[in-house]
Write an enzyme that holds these catalytic residues in place. Structure first.
Site, short mmCIF file in Angstrom:
data_model
loop_
_atom_site.label_atom_id
_atom_site.label_comp_id
_atom_site.label_asym_id
_atom_site.label_seq_id
_atom_site.Cartn_x
_atom_site.Cartn_y
_atom_site.Cartn_z
N THR A 14 0.83 -1.22 0.00
CA THR A 14 0.00 0.00 0.00
C THR A 14 0.85 1.25 0.00
O THR A 14 0.47 2.28 -0.55
CB THR A 14 -0.94 -0.02 1.23
OG1 THR A 14 -1.89 -1.07 1.04
CG2 THR A 14 -1.66 1.29 1.41
N TYR A 27 -8.38 1.13 -5.55
CA TYR A 27 -7.12 0.88 -4.84
C TYR A 27 -6.33 -0.25 -5.51
O TYR A 27 -6.89 -1.30 -5.83
CB TYR A 27 -7.39 0.49 -3.38
CG TYR A 27 -6.18 -0.14 -2.74
CD1 TYR A 27 -6.12 -1.52 -2.50
CD2 TYR A 27 -5.07 0.63 -2.43
CE1 TYR A 27 -5.01 -2.10 -1.94
CE2 TYR A 27 -3.94 0.04 -1.88
CZ TYR A 27 -3.91 -1.31 -1.63
OH TYR A 27 -2.81 -1.88 -1.09
N ASP A 94 0.56 -6.38 5.33
CA ASP A 94 -0.14 -7.62 5.70
C ASP A 94 0.81 -8.73 6.14
O ASP A 94 0.48 -9.50 7.03
CB ASP A 94 -0.99 -8.14 4.52
CG ASP A 94 -2.21 -7.26 4.27
OD1 ASP A 94 -2.91 -7.51 3.28
OD2 ASP A 94 -2.43 -6.32 5.06
N LYS A 166 0.80 -6.94 13.12
CA LYS A 166 -0.27 -6.06 12.67
C LYS A 166 -1.51 -6.41 13.49
O LYS A 166 -1.92 -7.56 13.53
CB LYS A 166 -0.53 -6.27 11.17
CG LYS A 166 -1.57 -5.32 10.59
CD LYS A 166 -1.66 -5.46 9.07
CE LYS A 166 -2.66 -4.45 8.50
NZ LYS A 166 -2.72 -4.52 7.00
N1 DAS Z 1 -1.86 -4.02 0.33
C1 DAS Z 1 -1.62 -4.76 1.56
C2 DAS Z 1 -0.21 -5.33 1.51
O1 DAS Z 1 0.43 -5.25 0.47
C3 DAS Z 1 -1.81 -3.92 2.76
C4 DAS Z 1 -0.79 -2.84 2.97
O2 DAS Z 1 0.28 -2.77 2.32
O3 DAS Z 1 -1.02 -2.08 3.89
O4 DAS Z 1 0.20 -5.91 2.53
#
Ligand code: DAS
Length: 326
Positions: A14, A27, A94, A166
């Site tokens: 992200t 997204y 993640d 997390k």
């Molecule tokens: N898109 C998810 C990841 O790549 C979540 C993030 O990055 O916050 O783990």
């Protein structure tokens, strides 16, 4: 005095993601390349020199042995490169805790290595990525960050790789926490305050990086889960981690299946599905040849189990000694 030179390895997530609009309708992770990211970071006059390398550009749900291997090779080389003072890995949140812990276990660590991500995409309202990154630069460039293993920087917190997890799917300030130690430092773009002394006095790798990752599934325990489910999960498994109810508990019939397989050489680790769940040894663990995960959650217990199995560890007592190590 020359500015610190920081190697930045981009893997996606992200932090490199695009929301498309305020509602994140479009997204996508991993849309911004590392060169563009470092050009944007250049606006903040951070008194460091960046060397960027795009290792991958994926959501971290797709992180695994291939990209882990590329990261390990690039960072191990950087540890030998006198022109590099620290390393940052931009990563999805993640599975960041798993990558950080794997690297913490298998890298030579004579320089700071920092993982960083974001809870909101780069173009989102209230994006946190660039602040987290600037904080990560402060840590990676700091002499005081040496001797602390791989670190994870999120939400103005610095977490040790072994502790990081997390804990929220949304929100930027407290999406990650450290257990059992909490944060090992607080960081902002202008300050870095450690809560204790370095703890890794040996910079050598603790284990060799696996040539091949053995099959170690996670059995998520719940009321009424059947022994047949356990049997199906264990096909081709060299080990299993139980995300147990409470302090690593499971239905008796499942325990019997795992004890039988443990008596034939399967590594069985009792972890907990409870967040911040300490799992200590029980009297029957000796008889069952089970290992207690102590403070490691199921996903990090799996990382440690795979690394130790790949390094030829087989005796439950040897596994337990490493799970016990702070
Ligand atoms: N898109 C998810 C990841 O790549 C979540 C993030 O990055 O916050 O783990």
């Amino acid at each position: 005095m020359t500015n610190p030179r920081i190697l930045v390895l981009g893997t996606g997530g992200t932090i490199a993601g695009i929301a498309g609009d305020a509602m994140r309708h479009d997204y996508l992770p991993g849309q911004i390349g590392i060169d563009q990211w470092l050009e944007d970071a250049g606006r903040y006059a951070l008194d460091v020199e960046f060397v960027g390398q795009q290792v991958a550009n994926v959501g971290s749900e797709d992180m695994g042995p291939v990209i882990w291997g590329k990261l390990h090779r690039a960072i191990a080389e950087a540890m030998e490169d006198d022109s590099i003072d620290g390393v940052i890995v931009t990563h999805g949140t993640d599975t960041a805790e798993e990558t950080a812990f794997l690297l913490d276990l298998t890298l030579p660590l004579n320089k700071p290595v920092v993982l960083v991500g974001a809870m909101r995409p780069a173009d989102a309202v209230g994006s946190d990525g660039m602040r987290n990154f600037v904080n990560a630069v402060r840590v990676a460039a700091a002499e005081s960050a040496k001797g602390r293993g791989v670190l994870l920087v999120m939400g103005d917190r610095v977490l040790a790789a072994r502790d990081a997890r997390k804990v929220r799917t949304r929100g930027t300030d407290d999406a990650f926490r450290g257990f059992p130690r909490g944060s090992v430092a607080i960081v902002t773009p202008s300050a870095l305050d450690w809560f204790g002394k370095p703890w890794r006095d040996d910079a050598r790798p603790r284990f060799a990086f696996p040539d091949e990752f053995p099959e170690v599934p996670i059995l998520y325990a719940a009321g009424g889960i059947s022994p047949a489910t356990a049997e199906r999960l264990l096909v081709d498994a060299k080990g299993v981690v139980v995300a147990g109810v409470g302090e690593g508990n499971m239905p008796d019939a499942v325990r019997a299946v795992l004890a039988d397989r443990a008596s034939k050489g399967l590594l069985v680790v009792r972890a907990s599905r409870v967040d911040e769940g300490l799992v200590d040894r029980e009297p029957e663990d000796d008889e069952n040849r089970f290992v207690a995960s102590r403070a490691l959650n199921p996903q990090k217990s799996r990382i440690l189990a795979m690394v130790m199995l790949a390094n030829g560890v087989s005796d439950p007592a040897d596994f337990q000694a490493v799970f016990d190590r702070p």
